[in-house]
Structure formats: C-alpha cells, structure tokens
Motif scaffolding. Structure first.
Motif, PDB file in Angstrom:
ATOM      1  N   THR A 131       0.921  -1.180   0.020  1.00 15.25           N
ATOM      2  CA  THR A 131       0.030  -0.002   0.039  1.00 15.25           C
ATOM      3  C   THR A 131       0.794   1.341   0.009  1.00 15.25           C
ATOM      4  OG1 THR A 131      -1.643  -1.157   1.232  1.00 15.25           O
ATOM      5  CG2 THR A 131      -1.823   1.104   1.238  1.00 15.25           C
ATOM      6  N   GLU A 132       1.902   1.306   0.784  1.00 15.05           N
ATOM      7  CA  GLU A 132       2.772   2.501   0.809  1.00 15.05           C
ATOM      8  C   GLU A 132       3.502   2.594  -0.601  1.00 15.05           C
ATOM      9  OE1 GLU A 132       6.812   3.743   3.281  1.00 15.05           O
ATOM     10  OE2 GLU A 132       5.673   2.081   4.046  1.00 15.05           O
ATOM     11  N   MET A 133       3.931   1.759  -1.127  1.00 19.71           N
ATOM     12  CA  MET A 133       4.555   1.561  -2.445  1.00 19.71           C
ATOM     13  C   MET A 133       3.777   2.144  -3.379  1.00 19.71           C
ATOM     14  SD  MET A 133       6.612  -1.263  -4.818  1.00 19.71           S
ATOM     15  CE  MET A 133       5.708  -2.432  -4.307  1.00 19.71           C
ATOM     16  N   VAL A 134       2.274   1.728  -3.576  1.00 17.54           N
ATOM     17  CA  VAL A 134       1.547   2.232  -4.370  1.00 17.54           C
ATOM     18  C   VAL A 134       1.093   3.743  -4.617  1.00 17.54           C
ATOM     19  CG1 VAL A 134      -0.983   2.078  -5.265  1.00 17.54           C
ATOM     20  CG2 VAL A 134       0.302   0.075  -4.889  1.00 17.54           C
ATOM     21  N   SER A 135       1.230   3.957  -2.941  1.00 10.30           N
ATOM     22  CA  SER A 135       0.885   5.273  -2.640  1.00 10.30           C
ATOM     23  C   SER A 135       2.158   6.132  -3.216  1.00 10.30           C
ATOM     24  CB  SER A 135       0.490   5.742  -1.177  1.00 10.30           C
ATOM     25  OG  SER A 135       0.772   6.935  -0.795  1.00 10.30           O
ATOM     26  N   ALA A 136       3.291   5.631  -2.984  1.00 13.16           N
ATOM     27  CA  ALA A 136       4.470   6.648  -3.201  1.00 13.16           C
ATOM     28  C   ALA A 136       4.573   6.617  -4.665  1.00 13.16           C
ATOM     29  CB  ALA A 136       5.691   5.766  -2.413  1.00 13.16           C
ATOM     30  N   VAL A 137       4.199   5.649  -5.488  1.00  8.77           N
ATOM     31  CA  VAL A 137       4.465   5.565  -6.954  1.00  8.77           C
ATOM     32  C   VAL A 137       3.158   6.723  -7.497  1.00  8.77           C
ATOM     33  CG1 VAL A 137       4.034   4.619  -8.856  1.00  8.77           C
ATOM     34  CG2 VAL A 137       5.342   3.593  -7.366  1.00  8.77           C
ATOM     35  N   THR A 138       2.151   6.635  -7.062  1.00 12.33           N
ATOM     36  CA  THR A 138       1.073   7.640  -7.422  1.00 12.33           C
ATOM     37  C   THR A 138       1.437   9.033  -6.930  1.00 12.33           C
ATOM     38  OG1 THR A 138      -0.414   7.161  -5.555  1.00 12.33           O
ATOM     39  CG2 THR A 138      -0.744   5.789  -7.307  1.00 12.33           C
ATOM     40  N   ASN A 139       2.071   9.272  -5.873  1.00 15.54           N
ATOM     41  CA  ASN A 139       2.461  10.744  -5.345  1.00 15.54           C
ATOM     42  C   ASN A 139       3.482  11.267  -6.373  1.00 15.54           C
ATOM     43  OD1 ASN A 139       0.395  10.895  -3.343  1.00 15.54           O
ATOM     44  ND2 ASN A 139       1.719  10.163  -1.809  1.00 15.54           N
ATOM     45  N   LYS A 140       4.377  10.334  -6.821  1.00 14.77           N
ATOM     46  CA  LYS A 140       5.551  10.899  -7.353  1.00 14.77           C
ATOM     47  C   LYS A 140       5.263  10.924  -9.093  1.00 14.77           C
ATOM     48  CE  LYS A 140      10.496  10.527  -7.738  1.00 14.77           C
ATOM     49  NZ  LYS A 140      11.741  10.487  -7.012  1.00 14.77           N
ATOM     50  N   THR A 141       4.196  10.102  -9.495  1.00 17.49           N
ATOM     51  CA  THR A 141       3.873  10.178 -10.947  1.00 17.49           C
ATOM     52  C   THR A 141       2.707  10.671 -11.165  1.00 17.49           C
ATOM     53  OG1 THR A 141       3.116   7.601 -11.043  1.00 17.49           O
ATOM     54  CG2 THR A 141       5.576   8.323 -11.006  1.00 17.49           C
ATOM     55  N   SER A 142       2.127  10.462 -12.546  1.00 15.40           N
ATOM     56  CA  SER A 142       1.000  10.793 -12.853  1.00 15.40           C
ATOM     57  C   SER A 142      -0.055   9.784 -12.966  1.00 15.40           C
ATOM     58  CB  SER A 142       0.947  11.419 -14.201  1.00 15.40           C
ATOM     59  OG  SER A 142       1.592  10.845 -15.142  1.00 15.40           O
ATOM     60  N   LEU A 143       0.476   8.510 -12.532  1.00 16.20           N
ATOM     61  CA  LEU A 143      -0.439   7.042 -12.582  1.00 16.20           C
ATOM     62  C   LEU A 143      -1.266   7.029 -11.327  1.00 16.20           C
ATOM     63  CD1 LEU A 143       2.735   4.419 -13.172  1.00 16.20           C
ATOM     64  CD2 LEU A 143       1.149   5.407 -14.902  1.00 16.20           C
ATOM     65  N   ASN A 144      -2.386   6.587 -11.549  1.00 15.41           N
ATOM     66  CA  ASN A 144      -3.266   6.215 -10.497  1.00 15.41           C
ATOM     67  C   ASN A 144      -3.119   4.995  -9.816  1.00 15.41           C
ATOM     68  OD1 ASN A 144      -4.891   4.261 -11.735  1.00 15.41           O
ATOM     69  ND2 ASN A 144      -5.838   5.729 -13.058  1.00 15.41           N
ATOM     70  N   ALA A 145      -3.831   4.544  -8.888  1.00 20.71           N
ATOM     71  CA  ALA A 145      -3.367   3.407  -8.005  1.00 20.71           C
ATOM     72  C   ALA A 145      -3.629   2.289  -8.663  1.00 20.71           C
ATOM     73  CB  ALA A 145      -4.285   3.380  -6.644  1.00 20.71           C
ATOM     74  N   ASN A 146      -4.817   2.229  -9.641  1.00 19.04           N
ATOM     75  CA  ASN A 146      -5.187   1.123 -10.331  1.00 19.04           C
ATOM     76  C   ASN A 146      -3.922   0.725 -11.512  1.00 19.04           C
ATOM     77  OD1 ASN A 146      -7.317   0.549  -9.170  1.00 19.04           O
ATOM     78  ND2 ASN A 146      -8.738   1.645 -10.605  1.00 19.04           N
ATOM     79  N   GLN A 147      -3.524   1.857 -11.921  1.00 22.68           N
ATOM     80  CA  GLN A 147      -2.414   1.538 -12.877  1.00 22.68           C
ATOM     81  C   GLN A 147      -1.057   1.046 -12.428  1.00 22.68           C
ATOM     82  OE1 GLN A 147      -2.591   6.031 -14.461  1.00 22.68           O
ATOM     83  NE2 GLN A 147      -2.402   5.233 -16.510  1.00 22.68           N
ATOM     84  N   VAL A 148      -0.661   1.536 -11.243  1.00 28.24           N
ATOM     85  CA  VAL A 148       0.470   1.263 -10.206  1.00 28.24           C
ATOM     86  C   VAL A 148       0.262  -0.396 -10.091  1.00 28.24           C
ATOM     87  CG1 VAL A 148       1.826   1.338  -8.204  1.00 28.24           C
ATOM     88  CG2 VAL A 148       0.881   3.365  -9.536  1.00 28.24           C
ATOM     89  N   GLN A 149      -0.961  -0.706  -9.787  1.00 30.88           N
ATOM     90  CA  GLN A 149      -1.355  -2.216  -9.391  1.00 30.88           C
ATOM     91  C   GLN A 149      -1.172  -3.113 -10.496  1.00 30.88           C
ATOM     92  OE1 GLN A 149      -4.924  -1.600  -7.052  1.00 30.88           O
ATOM     93  NE2 GLN A 149      -3.778  -1.232  -5.160  1.00 30.88           N
ATOM     94  N   GLY A 150      -1.585  -2.644 -11.727  1.00 30.61           N
ATOM     95  CA  GLY A 150      -1.447  -3.167 -13.018  1.00 30.61           C
ATOM     96  C   GLY A 150       0.003  -3.293 -13.403  1.00 30.61           C
ATOM     97  N   ILE A 151       0.732  -2.118 -13.274  1.00 35.37           N
ATOM     98  CA  ILE A 151       2.131  -2.547 -13.792  1.00 35.37           C
ATOM     99  C   ILE A 151       2.964  -3.248 -12.987  1.00 35.37           C
ATOM    100  CG2 ILE A 151       1.865  -0.229 -15.204  1.00 35.37           C
ATOM    101  CD1 ILE A 151       3.894   0.808 -13.067  1.00 35.37           C
ATOM    102  N   LEU A 152       2.836  -3.288 -11.642  1.00 36.20           N
ATOM    103  CA  LEU A 152       3.789  -3.756 -10.874  1.00 36.20           C
ATOM    104  C   LEU A 152       4.185  -5.333 -11.057  1.00 36.20           C
ATOM    105  CD1 LEU A 152       5.303  -3.397  -8.047  1.00 36.20           C
ATOM    106  CD2 LEU A 152       3.300  -4.212  -6.693  1.00 36.20           C
ATOM    107  N   PRO A 153       3.212  -6.169 -11.347  1.00 36.20           N
ATOM    108  CA  PRO A 153       3.370  -7.547 -11.467  1.00 36.20           C
ATOM    109  C   PRO A 153       4.125  -7.600 -12.992  1.00 36.20           C
ATOM    110  CG  PRO A 153       1.016  -7.681 -11.255  1.00 36.20           C
ATOM    111  CD  PRO A 153       1.694  -5.960 -11.168  1.00 36.20           C
ATOM    112  N   MET A 154       4.362  -6.637 -13.822  1.00 40.29           N
ATOM    113  CA  MET A 154       5.015  -6.548 -15.133  1.00 40.29           C
ATOM    114  C   MET A 154       6.490  -5.788 -14.908  1.00 40.29           C
ATOM    115  SD  MET A 154       2.207  -5.818 -17.784  1.00 40.29           S
ATOM    116  CE  MET A 154       0.968  -4.865 -16.891  1.00 40.29           C
ATOM    117  N   VAL A 155       6.537  -4.884 -14.139  1.00 39.52           N
ATOM    118  CA  VAL A 155       7.794  -4.163 -13.820  1.00 39.52           C
ATOM    119  C   VAL A 155       8.668  -4.903 -12.736  1.00 39.52           C
ATOM    120  CG1 VAL A 155       8.532  -1.986 -12.686  1.00 39.52           C
ATOM    121  CG2 VAL A 155       6.806  -1.943 -14.333  1.00 39.52           C
ATOM    122  N   LEU A 156       8.003  -5.541 -11.682  1.00 39.50           N
ATOM    123  CA  LEU A 156       8.841  -6.232 -10.886  1.00 39.50           C
ATOM    124  C   LEU A 156       9.924  -7.273 -11.370  1.00 39.50           C
ATOM    125  CD1 LEU A 156       9.529  -6.272  -7.753  1.00 39.50           C
ATOM    126  CD2 LEU A 156       7.681  -7.919  -7.304  1.00 39.50           C
TER     127      LEU A 156
END
Length: 171
Positions: free
Chosen positions: A96-121
């Motif tokens: 949750t903290e990571m998703v929040s940190a990514v959304t705060n630093k980028t223009s991505l929303n939480a759903n986008q971050v949760q969608g890219i995480l399994p591909m970016v990791l």
C-alpha cells in the motif's frame, strides 16, 4: 563503484549473464509496459525508481534476516514471475505504501500502479540478475550488480530509474 559502472563491467565480463541484448530487452519491455498503461518514459522511470527503492529495502531486509541465499532465491523467483513474488517481498502495508508513493511521484493512479507492478517487478529482478555468473548457482555476494544495488555507498543514491535511464542513453 556505482551501479551503472557495475552493470557496464558485467556486460564486458564474459563470465557474467549481462549482455547488451539482454539489457536492451529489459529496457524495451519497460517502455512497452508504459505504453500499455499510458505512461511516458519519464513516468515509468520515476515509477521504477520508487519500486526499485522498495525492492532494495525488501531484499536488503531478507539478506540481513535470512542470509544471502534467501535474497538470491527471491531475485531468481522474481525474475521469473513477479506476481508470485510480490507477497514474499512486501507486506500488505508495504505494498500500500509503495502504490501510494508511486502515485504521489507520478501521474499514474493506484489502479495503473497495481497493473504495472507484476510486469515491472520481474524487469527489476531480471536487471539485478544480470550480475550473476554464467552457469552454476549464484550467491548474492558474488553478483556485483545486486551487491552494488543493496549496499551502494551508503548515501542513498542507488536509484533503479536513474540506472535504467542511463542504460537506455548508453544503448
């Protein structure tokens, strides 16, 4: 020696897994993930910086609590299947903290971050794995890329996004 230097050294070392084609493939895949989620390269670089920081913290904790072999095992598993290793790397609070940190630093929303995480990791893990020796079992302390990523020089400037940005300019 910095992370970028270790990567270039590993690429030049025929005994390491790193090669230009492999790094180009990782960079291309990161760009493709961004395009699929309407994120430009700067946004993806920022997202990977944040995600890389959380991966660094988690792998470092794993290495300190369970040893180098446990960190290397997570690296291997994450490179093959990022989605499966997410709960092994991060608690639900960390996620949750990571998703929040990514959304705060980028223009991505939480759903986008949760969608890219399994591909970016897996891309982050594949990148770190490039320092493994060819053939044979790898150990965290014998992978100069992973060691530089986890240890750095203590100044907190080890940044996956910056590293990928430099590598893409180099290539």
């Amino acid at each position: 020696m910095g992370l970028f230097d270790q990567v270039m050294k590993a690429v030049a070392d025929p005994g390491r897994q790193a090669n230009v084609g492999q790094l180009t493939s990782i960079l291309g895949a990161a760009k493709q993930v961004g395009q699929q989620h309407n994120a430009d390269s700067d946004t993806m670089q920022q997202a990977m910086s944040v995600i890389g920081g959380f991966v660094r913290s988690s792998l470092k904790e794993k290495r300190q609590s369970q040893g180098s072999d446990a960190a290397q095992a997570l690296l291997e598993e994450g490179a093959a299947n990022g989605a499966a290793v997410i709960p092994k790397l991060f608690s639900s609070g960390q996620l949750t903290e990571m998703v929040s940190a990514v959304t705060n630093k980028t223009s991505l929303n939480a759903n986008q971050v949760q969608g890219i995480l399994p591909m970016v990791l897996p891309l982050v893990m594949q990148f770190l794995k490039t320092g493994n020796a060819k053939g044979g079992a790898a150990k965290t302390d014998s992978n100069p890329i992973l060691t530089a990523f986890l240890d750095g020089d203590g100044d907190g400037d080890v940044d996956m996004g910056d590293m990928l940005g430099m590598a893409s300019k180099f290539m």
